[in-house]
Design a protein around this motif. Structure first.
Motif, mmCIF file in Angstrom:
data_model
loop_
_atom_site.group_PDB
_atom_site.id
_atom_site.type_symbol
_atom_site.label_atom_id
_atom_site.label_comp_id
_atom_site.label_asym_id
_atom_site.label_seq_id
_atom_site.Cartn_x
_atom_site.Cartn_y
_atom_site.Cartn_z
ATOM 1 N N VAL A 38 -3.011 -6.816 18.616
ATOM 2 C CA VAL A 38 -1.963 -6.690 19.618
ATOM 3 C C VAL A 38 -1.234 -5.362 19.487
ATOM 4 O O VAL A 38 -1.065 -4.834 18.387
ATOM 5 C CB VAL A 38 -0.940 -7.849 19.523
ATOM 6 N N GLU A 39 -0.871 -4.853 20.632
ATOM 7 C CA GLU A 39 0.008 -3.682 20.688
ATOM 8 C C GLU A 39 1.239 -4.123 21.443
ATOM 9 O O GLU A 39 1.163 -4.406 22.639
ATOM 10 C CB GLU A 39 -0.685 -2.536 21.428
ATOM 11 N N GLY A 40 2.352 -4.192 20.743
ATOM 12 C CA GLY A 40 3.521 -4.791 21.372
ATOM 13 C C GLY A 40 3.213 -6.252 21.639
ATOM 14 O O GLY A 40 2.802 -6.981 20.742
ATOM 15 N N ASP A 41 3.350 -6.672 22.900
ATOM 16 C CA ASP A 41 3.038 -8.054 23.255
ATOM 17 C C ASP A 41 1.660 -8.184 23.893
ATOM 18 O O ASP A 41 1.268 -9.268 24.297
ATOM 19 C CB ASP A 41 4.080 -8.595 24.248
ATOM 20 N N THR A 42 0.948 -7.072 24.023
ATOM 21 C CA THR A 42 -0.306 -7.091 24.755
ATOM 22 C C THR A 42 -1.482 -7.195 23.802
ATOM 23 O O THR A 42 -1.548 -6.485 22.801
ATOM 24 C CB THR A 42 -0.444 -5.803 25.587
ATOM 25 N N VAL A 43 -2.396 -8.082 24.135
ATOM 26 C CA VAL A 43 -3.616 -8.242 23.341
ATOM 27 C C VAL A 43 -4.587 -7.149 23.751
ATOM 28 O O VAL A 43 -4.905 -7.003 24.936
ATOM 29 C CB VAL A 43 -4.235 -9.623 23.586
ATOM 30 N N VAL A 44 -5.039 -6.346 22.804
ATOM 31 C CA VAL A 44 -5.973 -5.291 23.160
ATOM 32 C C VAL A 44 -7.394 -5.624 22.730
ATOM 33 O O VAL A 44 -8.350 -5.034 23.208
ATOM 34 C CB VAL A 44 -5.561 -3.937 22.566
ATOM 35 N N GLN A 45 -7.541 -6.592 21.844
ATOM 36 C CA GLN A 45 -8.873 -6.925 21.376
ATOM 37 C C GLN A 45 -8.844 -8.352 20.855
ATOM 38 O O GLN A 45 -7.841 -8.775 20.270
ATOM 39 C CB GLN A 45 -9.261 -5.965 20.253
ATOM 40 N N ALA A 46 -9.901 -9.091 21.078
ATOM 41 C CA ALA A 46 -9.948 -10.453 20.564
ATOM 42 C C ALA A 46 -11.336 -10.719 20.023
ATOM 43 O O ALA A 46 -12.329 -10.261 20.577
ATOM 44 C CB ALA A 46 -9.615 -11.457 21.664
ATOM 45 N N HIS A 47 -11.380 -11.458 18.939
ATOM 46 C CA HIS A 47 -12.650 -11.735 18.297
ATOM 47 C C HIS A 47 -12.671 -13.207 17.907
ATOM 48 O O HIS A 47 -11.853 -13.660 17.112
ATOM 49 C CB HIS A 47 -12.781 -10.832 17.063
#
Lengths: 380, 214
Positions: A38-47
């Motif tokens: 996460v960057e701030g509240d935003t998910v940038v990558q998920a695994h």
């Protein structure tokens, strides 16, 4: 991952940090992990990280008699176990060329639809909880429990029925059971208004769920998504109607669809489906007393049963989507191969990873629950 | 082979793809089985998906035929337009255990190929991700292969523990706690193996004892 196997990674300096959802997380129906960046509240990558519920069912089934596997398969999906045993039985029946008596087929439909209603109630509860609303969660679990009471009377088991066997079902319905089913359907239907007020039409929920985890129809088709998640994108496909099994051809029901493809649409599809299931159960309750005959056809001694060599792919519509069993027999008294196509293995891995990415951190659990991902189906 | 009675898409596929054998077709039950040499799979999939609407890959199943040294891969395709299920069977040699991925045509193949690689050790070239997914901390051989005997693995890897606590001794001394040794259980997986934890030694199973318990 076990703690002793964890290796810290030296990331380059950035604002991103890693967050582990699970393997034990209230927003997940079972043990499953999602490592999100996460960057701030935003998910940038998920695994997605599975395997916490792997019990080696496919290997175990090759080591057990055909009949013993009936006790094994419902455990592959805890919230909706009945389609598992029905689908496995159907696959074995197709290989051995066994005709199922009509009455048994109707009873199986009753079992499947009760299980679907219970599973959907459970999902509503879980989904509500991920948006911070706990009353619908208690309601969903409590109302599901009433259906489990019916199952206890019906099959002897609250969760795992172990009620089917290749060729039919095990025992006759209890005295007066259909009246009690009928009453319970009236009760569930009367509860829907309460659910609407508190959950489905609740502004808090609608604002949280609308536009979250949007899955377009083209993407859903490409990803192999089935079930309510596919119907929420506007494609009216239902295995019960388009590849009918048992007696679904004789039953009158709609295939509800929504267009938006977001968490809200998926929930509405499930709600409409629950109403259709109530309709189907009522039809079965009405028809069943007039359908006589045996509850199962003769099969050879199940403890020394060599199912003839062959293969078959049986599929049913479970509450989560298309469930398939590919069963191969080499003529022995144990299956040579059983492959389980859990519906969640599509939407709980690749689809979940892509839907969560770009969304907000508080919507991760909601997205997962709105997809109705069932980890044990993925791990098997 | 006579093509009468087949639907146009099945006729077209049969004529176009070399070596294709329709080994069973029941269009009423919406099931068709096709056997195919492994080399022609991608051309068949392209035609099936691109022209005849088989857009849904339901599953890829792998079957280990150890006696002939082959893996059988079964691609179950569904067409939303035709409402037909097409099962394509191909055979791949177990050694060296490599085959082509179809993930560029069907995204769901990503999951199934990863699973097959993990469970059978069959590597798919060009796949998205061949990392472990379920058996992350498993270092043994691919467990779904037929030569992998899970019971023998357990025997070799783990040791039996002596478990004879005080409370159990009391129960046994009072005449309860009869343990049927695995060698005498009717459907035991471990039939013929003597119980290593000393159940027989603790309480010999004579006829009268078992009768009492029943």
């Amino acid at each position: 991952m076990r703690a002793e196997n964890y290796q810290a990674i030296n990331h380059p300096p950035s604002h991103a940090f890693e967050l582990n959802f699970g393997p034990n997380h209230p927003g997940i129906e079972g043990n499953y992990a999602l490592q999100v960046k996460v960057e701030g509240d935003t998910v940038v990558q998920a695994h997605a990280d599975g395997g916490y519920l792997h019990r080696g069912f496919e290997k175990l089934m090759e080591q057990r008699l055909w009949i013993q596997n009936i006790a094994l398969v419902p455990r592959i999906c805890v919230p909706d176990p009945s389609p598992m045993e029905v689908c496995y039985s159907m696959a074995v029946e197709q290989i051995a060329d066994i005709e199922v008596p009509e009455r048994a087929q109707w009873v199986r439909v009753l079992q499947l639809e009760l299980s679907r209603i219970a599973a959907h109630l459970f999902t509503f509860g879980g989904h509500a909880a991920t948006t911070g609303m706990y009353s619908p969660m208690f309601w969903g679990v409590a109302d599901r429990d009433l259906i489990l009471d019916l199952f206890e009377e019906f099959t002897g088991g609250r969760v795992y029925s172990i009620y089917n066997l290749p060729g039919g079902v095990r025992r006759e319905l209890p005295e007066g059971f259909l009246q009690r089913v009928s009453k319970m359907m009236d009760y569930i239907e009367s509860r829907l208004q309460d659910y609407d007020d508190l959950f489905f039409a609740n502004r808090v929920f609608v604002r949280r769920a609308k536009g979250v985890g949007v899955l377009q129809q083209a993407e859903a088709l490409e990803m192999g998504v089935t079930g309510p998640n596919l119907r929420a994108t506007g494609l009216p496909f239902d295995v019960r109607r388009d590849d009918p099994y048992l007696v679904y051809e004789q039953l009158d029901f709609e295939v509800p669809v929504e267009e938006a493809g977001d968490a809200w649409a998926r929930t509405l599809v499930r709600r409409a489906e629950l109403v259709e299931s109530l309709k189907i159960v009522r039809q079965v309750v009405k028809a069943l007393p007039d359908i006589g005959g045996a509850l199962r056809s003769e099969i050879p001694n199940p403890l020394a049963w060599n199912v003839p060599a062959g293969e078959s792919y049986a599929r049913v519509e479970s509450s989560k989507g298309e469930l398939g069993y590919y069963v191969v027999s080499d003529g022995g008294e144990k299956p040579w191969r059983v492959h389980v196509r859990g519906p969640s293995s599509m939407h709980a891995v690749q689809v979940l990873e892509s839907l969560v990415t770009g969304g907000r951190i508080e919507d991760v659990a909601q997205t997962m629950f709105s997809l109705d991902a069932c980890p044990p189906e993925v791990d098997r | 082979m006579s093509l009468d009675g087949f639907t146009p898409w099945l006729q077209a596929l049969t004529q176009r793809i070399e070596g294709l054998v329709i080994s069973g077709s029941d269009l009423e039950k919406r099931r068709t089985r096709i056997d195919l040499p492994a080399d022609h799979l991608s051309s068949l999939l392209e035609a099936a998906k691109g022209e005849f609407g088989f857009v849904h890959l339901s599953a890829i199943s792998c079957v280990d035929w150890i006696d002939v040294g082959e893996f059988e891969l079964v691609y179950h395709l569904w067409s939303y337009e035709q409402n037909q299920l097409l099962s394509i069977h191909i055979r791949v040699p177990r050694e060296p255990g490599r085959y082509q991925s179809v993930v560029d045509l069907y995204r769901p193949a990503g999951f199934f190929e990863r699973d097959i690689h993990e469970m059978y050790g069959l590597y798919f070239e060009g796949a998205l991700d061949m990392e472990k997914f379920i058996l992350t901390e498993w270092n043994g051989p691919p467990p779904m292969r037929k030569e992998f005997d899970s019971e023998a693995f357990v025997e070799e890897t783990f040791s039996w523990q002596e478990y004879n606590p005080q409370w159990l001794q009391e129960i046994v001394a009072a005449g309860g706690g009869v343990v049927t040794p695995p060698s005498q259980q009717r459907f035991s997986q471990r039939k013929g193996i003597e119980a290593p934890w000393g159940a027989e030694a603790r309480r010999p199973l004579s006829d009268e004892n078992t009768e009492d318990q029943r």
